[in-house]
Each structure stands twice: as structure tokens, then as C-alpha cells.
Scaffold this motif. Sequence first.
Motif, PDB file in Angstrom:
ATOM      1  N   GLY A  93     -10.724   2.105  -2.470  1.00 48.62           N
ATOM      2  CA  GLY A  93      -9.941   1.974  -1.237  1.00 48.62           C
ATOM      3  C   GLY A  93      -8.509   1.536  -1.446  1.00 48.62           C
ATOM      4  N   ALA A  94      -8.161   1.156  -2.677  1.00 49.39           N
ATOM      5  CA  ALA A  94      -6.815   0.599  -2.926  1.00 49.39           C
ATOM      6  C   ALA A  94      -5.724   1.650  -2.749  1.00 49.39           C
ATOM      7  CB  ALA A  94      -6.758  -0.014  -4.315  1.00 49.39           C
ATOM      8  N   LEU A  95      -5.933   2.835  -3.326  1.00 50.69           N
ATOM      9  CA  LEU A  95      -4.922   3.896  -3.207  1.00 50.69           C
ATOM     10  C   LEU A  95      -4.652   4.223  -1.735  1.00 50.69           C
ATOM     11  CD1 LEU A  95      -5.522   6.696  -5.887  1.00 50.69           C
ATOM     12  CD2 LEU A  95      -3.441   5.359  -5.502  1.00 50.69           C
ATOM     13  N   ASP A  96      -5.725   4.434  -0.970  1.00 46.64           N
ATOM     14  CA  ASP A  96      -5.556   4.797   0.443  1.00 46.64           C
ATOM     15  C   ASP A  96      -4.915   3.660   1.239  1.00 46.64           C
ATOM     16  OD1 ASP A  96      -8.661   6.720   0.472  1.00 46.64           O
ATOM     17  OD2 ASP A  96      -6.600   7.263  -0.083  1.00 46.64           O
ATOM     18  N   ALA A  97      -5.302   2.440   0.922  1.00 47.54           N
ATOM     19  CA  ALA A  97      -4.704   1.299   1.641  1.00 47.54           C
ATOM     20  C   ALA A  97      -3.201   1.247   1.369  1.00 47.54           C
ATOM     21  CB  ALA A  97      -5.370  -0.002   1.202  1.00 47.54           C
ATOM     22  N   ALA A  98      -2.830   1.380   0.096  1.00 41.51           N
ATOM     23  CA  ALA A  98      -1.398   1.319  -0.259  1.00 41.51           C
ATOM     24  C   ALA A  98      -0.635   2.474   0.382  1.00 41.51           C
ATOM     25  CB  ALA A  98      -1.247   1.351  -1.775  1.00 41.51           C
ATOM     26  N   ALA A  99      -1.236   3.660   0.371  1.00 40.37           N
ATOM     27  CA  ALA A  99      -0.558   4.821   0.971  1.00 40.37           C
ATOM     28  C   ALA A  99      -0.346   4.591   2.460  1.00 40.37           C
ATOM     29  CB  ALA A  99      -1.386   6.086   0.735  1.00 40.37           C
ATOM     30  N   ALA A 100      -1.357   4.065   3.123  1.00 40.09           N
ATOM     31  CA  ALA A 100      -1.263   3.844   4.573  1.00 40.09           C
ATOM     32  C   ALA A 100      -0.227   2.758   4.900  1.00 40.09           C
ATOM     33  CB  ALA A 100      -2.627   3.447   5.119  1.00 40.09           C
ATOM     34  N   LEU A 101      -0.107   1.771   4.013  1.00 42.20           N
ATOM     35  CA  LEU A 101       0.829   0.667   4.287  1.00 42.20           C
ATOM     36  C   LEU A 101       2.275   1.107   4.085  1.00 42.20           C
ATOM     37  CD1 LEU A 101      -1.262  -2.187   2.668  1.00 42.20           C
ATOM     38  CD2 LEU A 101      -0.700  -1.943   5.117  1.00 42.20           C
ATOM     39  N   GLY A 102       2.478   2.107   3.194  1.00 43.53           N
ATOM     40  CA  GLY A 102       3.815   2.696   3.052  1.00 43.53           C
ATOM     41  C   GLY A 102       4.826   1.840   2.311  1.00 43.53           C
ATOM     42  N   VAL A 103       4.402   0.735   1.720  1.00 43.62           N
ATOM     43  CA  VAL A 103       5.351  -0.121   0.973  1.00 43.62           C
ATOM     44  C   VAL A 103       5.363   0.300  -0.501  1.00 43.62           C
ATOM     45  CG1 VAL A 103       5.045  -2.090   2.535  1.00 43.62           C
ATOM     46  CG2 VAL A 103       3.593  -1.878   0.491  1.00 43.62           C
ATOM     47  N   SER A 109      -1.980  10.159  -9.438  1.00 44.15           N
ATOM     48  CA  SER A 109      -3.006   9.806  -8.435  1.00 44.15           C
ATOM     49  C   SER A 109      -2.369   9.195  -7.191  1.00 44.15           C
ATOM     50  CB  SER A 109      -4.011   8.814  -9.034  1.00 44.15           C
ATOM     51  OG  SER A 109      -4.704   9.416 -10.097  1.00 44.15           O
ATOM     52  N   ALA A 110      -1.366   8.372  -7.414  1.00 41.34           N
ATOM     53  CA  ALA A 110      -0.703   7.736  -6.261  1.00 41.34           C
ATOM     54  C   ALA A 110      -0.005   8.791  -5.407  1.00 41.34           C
ATOM     55  CB  ALA A 110       0.302   6.696  -6.757  1.00 41.34           C
ATOM     56  N   GLU A 111       0.672   9.718  -6.075  1.00 38.00           N
ATOM     57  CA  GLU A 111       1.356  10.778  -5.310  1.00 38.00           C
ATOM     58  C   GLU A 111       0.340  11.636  -4.556  1.00 38.00           C
ATOM     59  OE1 GLU A 111       4.204  12.070  -8.728  1.00 38.00           O
ATOM     60  OE2 GLU A 111       5.304  12.412  -6.863  1.00 38.00           O
ATOM     61  N   MET A 112      -0.776  11.932  -5.216  1.00 39.77           N
ATOM     62  CA  MET A 112      -1.823  12.741  -4.552  1.00 39.77           C
ATOM     63  C   MET A 112      -2.373  11.999  -3.332  1.00 39.77           C
ATOM     64  SD  MET A 112      -2.128  15.615  -5.978  1.00 39.77           S
ATOM     65  CE  MET A 112      -0.376  15.552  -6.372  1.00 39.77           C
ATOM     66  N   ALA A 113      -2.358  10.682  -3.389  1.00 37.96           N
ATOM     67  CA  ALA A 113      -2.878   9.890  -2.256  1.00 37.96           C
ATOM     68  C   ALA A 113      -1.830   9.741  -1.164  1.00 37.96           C
ATOM     69  CB  ALA A 113      -3.310   8.509  -2.758  1.00 37.96           C
ATOM     70  N   GLY A 114      -0.607  10.251  -1.425  1.00 41.18           N
ATOM     71  CA  GLY A 114       0.420  10.198  -0.382  1.00 41.18           C
ATOM     72  C   GLY A 114       1.463   9.120  -0.570  1.00 41.18           C
ATOM     73  N   ILE A 115       1.516   8.536  -1.753  1.00 40.88           N
ATOM     74  CA  ILE A 115       2.557   7.525  -2.025  1.00 40.88           C
ATOM     75  C   ILE A 115       3.755   8.255  -2.645  1.00 40.88           C
ATOM     76  CG2 ILE A 115       3.126   5.443  -3.329  1.00 40.88           C
ATOM     77  CD1 ILE A 115       0.125   4.729  -3.276  1.00 40.88           C
ATOM     78  N   ALA A 116       4.904   8.160  -1.986  1.00 42.01           N
ATOM     79  CA  ALA A 116       6.100   8.857  -2.480  1.00 42.01           C
ATOM     80  C   ALA A 116       6.515   8.279  -3.831  1.00 42.01           C
ATOM     81  CB  ALA A 116       7.242   8.698  -1.488  1.00 42.01           C
ATOM     82  N   LEU A 151      -0.232   5.453 -17.278  1.00 34.40           N
ATOM     83  CA  LEU A 151       0.722   5.278 -16.180  1.00 34.40           C
ATOM     84  C   LEU A 151       1.094   6.616 -15.549  1.00 34.40           C
ATOM     85  CD1 LEU A 151       2.954   2.459 -17.703  1.00 34.40           C
ATOM     86  CD2 LEU A 151       1.221   2.243 -15.898  1.00 34.40           C
ATOM     87  N   ALA A 152       1.218   7.665 -16.387  1.00 37.95           N
ATOM     88  CA  ALA A 152       1.517   8.999 -15.853  1.00 37.95           C
ATOM     89  C   ALA A 152       0.383   9.441 -14.918  1.00 37.95           C
ATOM     90  CB  ALA A 152       1.689  10.002 -16.997  1.00 37.95           C
ATOM     91  N   GLU A 153      -0.849   9.150 -15.325  1.00 33.88           N
ATOM     92  CA  GLU A 153      -2.002   9.528 -14.498  1.00 33.88           C
ATOM     93  C   GLU A 153      -2.020   8.722 -13.195  1.00 33.88           C
ATOM     94  OE1 GLU A 153      -4.922   7.547 -13.744  1.00 33.88           O
ATOM     95  OE2 GLU A 153      -5.498   9.249 -12.456  1.00 33.88           O
ATOM     96  N   VAL A 168       6.282   1.291 -12.422  1.00 35.39           N
ATOM     97  CA  VAL A 168       5.219   1.177 -13.437  1.00 35.39           C
ATOM     98  C   VAL A 168       5.451  -0.047 -14.310  1.00 35.39           C
ATOM     99  CG1 VAL A 168       4.633   3.633 -13.543  1.00 35.39           C
ATOM    100  CG2 VAL A 168       6.441   2.696 -15.053  1.00 35.39           C
ATOM    101  N   ASP A 169       4.370  -0.460 -14.984  1.00 33.86           N
ATOM    102  CA  ASP A 169       4.395  -1.694 -15.764  1.00 33.86           C
ATOM    103  C   ASP A 169       3.357  -1.577 -16.875  1.00 33.86           C
ATOM    104  OD1 ASP A 169       4.041  -5.208 -14.811  1.00 33.86           O
ATOM    105  OD2 ASP A 169       3.909  -4.228 -16.761  1.00 33.86           O
ATOM    106  N   PRO A 170       3.762  -1.753 -18.157  1.00 36.81           N
ATOM    107  CA  PRO A 170       2.802  -1.607 -19.265  1.00 36.81           C
ATOM    108  C   PRO A 170       1.743  -2.702 -19.332  1.00 36.81           C
ATOM    109  CG  PRO A 170       4.944  -2.311 -20.086  1.00 36.81           C
ATOM    110  CD  PRO A 170       5.122  -2.033 -18.631  1.00 36.81           C
ATOM    111  N   GLY A 171       1.917  -3.760 -18.553  1.00 38.59           N
ATOM    112  CA  GLY A 171       0.879  -4.796 -18.482  1.00 38.59           C
ATOM    113  C   GLY A 171       0.761  -5.629 -19.749  1.00 38.59           C
ATOM    114  N   PHE A 172       1.848  -6.329 -20.102  1.00 30.41           N
ATOM    115  CA  PHE A 172       1.817  -7.165 -21.314  1.00 30.41           C
ATOM    116  C   PHE A 172       0.695  -8.200 -21.198  1.00 30.41           C
ATOM    117  CE2 PHE A 172       5.410  -5.520 -23.514  1.00 30.41           C
ATOM    118  CZ  PHE A 172       6.318  -5.110 -22.560  1.00 30.41           C
ATOM    119  N   GLY A 173      -0.141  -8.235 -22.223  1.00 34.51           N
ATOM    120  CA  GLY A 173      -1.194  -9.244 -22.237  1.00 34.51           C
ATOM    121  C   GLY A 173      -2.482  -8.839 -21.553  1.00 34.51           C
TER     122      GLY A 173
END
Length: 285
Positions: free
Chosen positions: A126-136, A173-180, A167-169, A186-191
Motif C-alpha cells: 500500500g505504500a506506493l499507492d499511498a504516496a502517489a495519492a498524497l502527491g508529495v 515502479s514509482a512512476e508506474m504508480a503515478g508518482i511524477a 533504485l532504477a527499479e 533516491v538514496d543508496p542507504g548508507f548502513g
Amino acid sequence: ISPQLDCAGRVLVLDRPRVMGIVNVTPDSFSDGGEHASLEAAVAHALRLAEEGADILDIGGESTRPGAAEVSIDEELARVIPVIERLAKETALPISIDTSKPEVMRAAVAAGAGMINDVYGLRRDGALDAAAALGVPVVLMHMQGEPRSMQQAPEYDDVVAEVHRFLAERIFSAEMAGIAKKKIVVDPGFGFGKTTAHNLALLAGLERFVDLGVPVLAGLSRKRSIGELTGREDAQARVHGSVAAHLIAAQRGATILRVHDVAATVDAIKVWDAVAKVPAPRPKA
Ligand SMILES: Nc1nc2[nH]c(SCC(=O)O)nc2c(=O)[nH]1
């Protein structure tokens, strides 16, 4: 023109590396030792970071340090929502919510947060759809495994290539879910499922991530790898190592730096920015 992130009306202009101040509202967060567990302490800390020059405040209610226990939705909401409500009123800075839970994303944006910072890269149900709907705007971070176990035996053939592919994937996925795409960081996630050698390879190779076409966030502040490299056991003594690492990240293309020590980092970026502004030498006649 520089990229801009419209965080629910509070715009973060990425014309130079910007400083994201960390506000942990977690009893076990490793670097604050839980003193910010209370609402007043968290708000006071956040306002101090704003004074020190933070460009955005990152509010987190679930410690994702290695081995951390999971936090219930209700517990996470109880921690972060009151802080976000107060800060949305008491500061003009953009506010990001550091969470992986869709319910917390929705409540945080309703309370005044203008960016979602998800260490799990919007992979929870549900995270992708929630973020897409929130538009931030959203920060998509790489993590290998889960916080509980990710540091047991992190392994990669080529950590930079594998994190880049992930990150490319996630961008796709985010764009496919409607996130511009212009709302994606993106962030490589140190640690997060990395040895110090992996973290060094990611920092050395940070420019690789710039070709993904979105801003890069770097967060090394006071982390274990900085402690190992500098021999500083105490997290509060890792300021200098953290500033050095974030200056290197800025030099290699990061435009958001997620830090505890805002004043020190702001000063370092002022020096970085002055040098960046020196006109390029005229080509030899
Ligand atoms: N985007 C992003 N969010 C984060 N949240 C944490 S929590 C662990 C800690 O601060 O040590 N780290 C990060 C990071 O590196 N990037």
C-alpha cells in the motif's frame, strides 16, 4: 534552473546541497539516546536545528537502526503526529516523515508533512499507492534485507551496480504508480545492509547515481562506519567524520544531506558553495 521539491507548498530549492535535520522521536534512537522521546524535547530539538540552518526537518518515529524492534502503527503515530503538527505551525521549513507505513504517511501529510522519506523504498503493502495519492515528493532508499537482520552478513557482487539497479527499479515502479519523476529522490542507504567497505564504495561511486536523473540524498551522519573509520565509539563524537563524508557526498553529486549536526554541516556547505561559485577559468587563448 535548479530542481525544486514542492513539499506541500514549502519549496526545497536544490540550487546547492541542502541540509536535512534529523529529529528522532524514538526512545531507542542510537544517537539521541532517547532524550527526544518526549514531544517538547523533540520540538525544541527540531526548532534548534531550524535555528542552525536546516533546510528541511526529517521526523522519524521508528528507529531503523540495526536490530531495532518493529513499532506498531499506533505507537509510531503517537510519537510523530504531535511533533509534525507543532512544527508545521512553529517553523516555515518543509517537513519530511521518515516512515515505511502507508497509514503513517497519510496521517503525517494531513498533519503538515510535505515529503515522504521511506527507508524501505515504498515496498510495504500500500505504500506506493499511498504516496502517489498524497502527491508529495518521496525519497526512495536502498536497503538490503530488514532492519532487524540487515547487518548480519551483507553481501554484494558489485554494491554500486546492485544498488543502482534497485533504485532504477524503484523509480520505475514509482512512476508506474503515478508518482511524477520530478517528485522522486533516491538514496543508496548508507548502513542499511552494508559493511563499511560497501559504504565506502557507495560514497566513492556516488556520482553513478546522478545518472538516474533525480536528486540524490546521502545520510552518513554519526553512523557506525564513520565510527569505525575515525575510531570514535561515541556517536556524538562522530561530527567531524560525518561532515567530511557529507562534503565528499556533496562533491560527488548529493544535493540533500541528512544529518544530526546541522550547524557544522551548514558551515561546510558554505565553504563548498563559495568554491562552486568561482567562475570557471577562461579557456587558454
Ligand atoms: N533517506 C534516509 N533516511 C534515513 N533514515 C535513517 S535512520 C538511521 C540513522 O539515522 O542512523 N537513515 C537514513 C538514510 O541514510 N537515508
